[in-house]
Design an enzyme around this catalytic site. Structure first.
Site, PDB file in Angstrom:
ATOM      1  N   TYR A 154       0.825  -1.210   0.000  1.00 61.30           N
ATOM      2  CA  TYR A 154       0.000   0.000   0.000  1.00 61.30           C
ATOM      3  C   TYR A 154       0.860   1.261   0.000  1.00 61.30           C
ATOM      4  CZ  TYR A 154      -4.606  -2.108   0.987  1.00 61.30           C
ATOM      5  OH  TYR A 154      -5.795  -2.786   0.921  1.00 61.30           O
ATOM      6  N   LYS A 202       3.376 -15.422   2.231  1.00 62.99           N
ATOM      7  CA  LYS A 202       3.532 -16.095   0.930  1.00 62.99           C
ATOM      8  C   LYS A 202       5.019 -16.378   0.773  1.00 62.99           C
ATOM      9  CE  LYS A 202       1.919 -17.569  -3.065  1.00 62.99           C
ATOM     10  NZ  LYS A 202       1.021 -18.755  -3.174  1.00 62.99           N
ATOM     11  N   ASP A 258      -6.182  -7.284   4.388  1.00 63.12           N
ATOM     12  CA  ASP A 258      -7.336  -6.632   3.773  1.00 63.12           C
ATOM     13  C   ASP A 258      -8.261  -7.697   3.196  1.00 63.12           C
ATOM     14  OD1 ASP A 258      -8.942  -4.593   2.597  1.00 63.12           O
ATOM     15  OD2 ASP A 258      -7.927  -4.933   0.683  1.00 63.12           O
ATOM     16  N   ASP A 262     -12.049  -9.412   4.857  1.00 55.65           N
ATOM     17  CA  ASP A 262     -13.344  -9.401   4.169  1.00 55.65           C
ATOM     18  C   ASP A 262     -13.913 -10.821   4.112  1.00 55.65           C
ATOM     19  OD1 ASP A 262     -13.351  -6.665   3.597  1.00 55.65           O
ATOM     20  OD2 ASP A 262     -14.022  -6.980   1.532  1.00 55.65           O
TER      21      ASP A 262
END
Ligand code: IPM
Ligand code: MG
Length: 374
Positions: A154, A202, A258, A262
């Site tokens: 970000y 990851k 993020d 959700d």
């Protein structure tokens, strides 16, 4: 105030910056503020509410989504209560003027809010609203996503388009310090729950993830009482719907958090139920807790804005988190949470959580019902 005020109320004088923002933001924030004011009277502390503009409404009023007065009001406050920002009207503005990139991200960065706590809890009364089968959610679901909020892709540079317009770049960077401090938040949160921490990365592909995992293993030596596991993010996305009860606390970097938060929200039935807290470094100079910004995970929902239909519960539960983490007002926090559980038990539903064919109530009635149970 009566002369019966207990001595411990001295100094319990808090300032909250109130940023309604866009879409349904002002409606849900107004509801939460009413709950907060009711609690302040009941628990004998005093609240100064400092409204300020943010997002599209700020852009419309003064030409910028994050006016400096708003940032100053946040800096001066013990905590920030935020509704939501953004809407289709602002989507085509240049990035710096868009509510998300021009207001929300700089707010997080400027206020040093690196630790985002997103609890996903399925209230028993809402079990049938979960997107998962009853045998998968079992007798309840209670997990916490700890998301790094001010680093990673970000914020990394370079970011942007090439001069010839033929390519674009975003950069995922993490410093050791950034990784260490969020992992400590994750470990401490696990300690207060069932002592299981899953670090999501990851590491089979990304260098920043390999660094993350290495530091996580190092830090785990300081938390021998916490059972640490590592999981790749794609597997985690799958495990969340396969067997969500295996998780207690998930700690992860900004973008993975993020996405996974959700996903976790849908396990609980509605995005309209999920609160969040974005916290900075613990500081005792300010109030009795850690400075933070509290907001519902749902967005501005422009389609239902202004209709009085929005579910205020995520913002009301966010206010409970504000009382707990930033003000140290645990009793008021727990009271709000039990009142929310009680209205759900009593069968009250806003449209987003109402089963088909069941009458729903609006924002106002839901707020009144919570206040009546405090
Ligand atoms: C969230 C939102 C924001 C994010 C957007 C609106 C910038 O999706 O808080 O999860 O990506 O952090
Ligand atoms: Mg999001």
């Amino acid at each position: 105030m009566s002369d019966q005020t207990p001595p411990e109320s001295v100094g319990r004088d808090y300032t909250i910056a109130v940023l309604g923002g866009d879409g349904i933001g002002p409606e849900v924030v107004n509801a939460a503020v009413r709950v907060a004011v009711h609690c302040a009277a009941k628990y004998a502390f005093s609240l100064t509410l400092q409204p300020a503009l943010v997002g599209g409404v700020a852009y419309d009023a003064v030409g910028t989504p994050l006016p400096s007065e708003t940032l100053q009001a946040c800096h001066r406050a013990d905590a920030v209560l935020l509704g939501a920002v953004g809407g289709p009207k602002y989507d085509s503005l240049p990035p710096a003027l868009r509510p998300e990139v021009g207001a929300l991200l700089p707010l997080r960065k400027e206020l040093g809010l690196f630790a985002n706590l997103r609890p996903a809890r399925l209230f028993p009364a809402l079990a049938s609203a979960s997107a998962l089968r009853a045998d998968i959610v079992g007798d309840g679901l209670d997990l916490l996503v700890v998301r790094e909020l001010t680093g990673g892709i970000y914020f990394g540079s370079p970011k942007g388009r090439s001069a010839d317009g033929l390519s674009a770049v975003d950069t995922c960077t993490y410093s050791r310090g950034e990784i260490e401090r969020i992992l400590h938040v994750g470990f401490r949160a696990a300690r207060q729950r069932s002592r299981r921490l899953c670090s999501v990365d990851k590491a089979n592909v990304l260098e920043s993830s390999r660094f993350w995992r290495e530091i996580c293993v190092e830090i785990s030596a300081q938390y021998p009482d916490v059972a640490l596991t590592h999981m790749l993010v794609d597997n985690c996305a799958m495990q969340l719907v396969r067997d969500p009860r295996q998780f207690d606390v998930i700690v992860t970097e900004n973008m993975f958090g993020d996405i996974l938060s959700d996903e976790a929200s849908m396990l609980t039935g509605s995005l309209g139920m999920l609160p969040s807290a974005s916290l900075g470094e613990a500081s005792s100079a300010r109030g009795r807790g850690t400075f933070g910004m509290y907001e519902p995970v749902h967005g501005s929902a422009p389609d239902i804005a202004g209709k009085g239909l929005a579910n205020p519960l995520a913002t009301i539960i966010s206010t409970a988190m504000l009382f707990r983490h930033s003000l140290g007002e645990e009793d008021a926090a727990a009271d709000i949470e039990q009142a929310v559980a009680a209205v759900l038990e009593a069968g009250l539903r806003t449209a987003d959580i109402a089963p088909a064919g069941i009458a729903s109530v609006g924002t106002e009635a839901m707020c009144e019902a919570v206040i009546a149970r405090l």
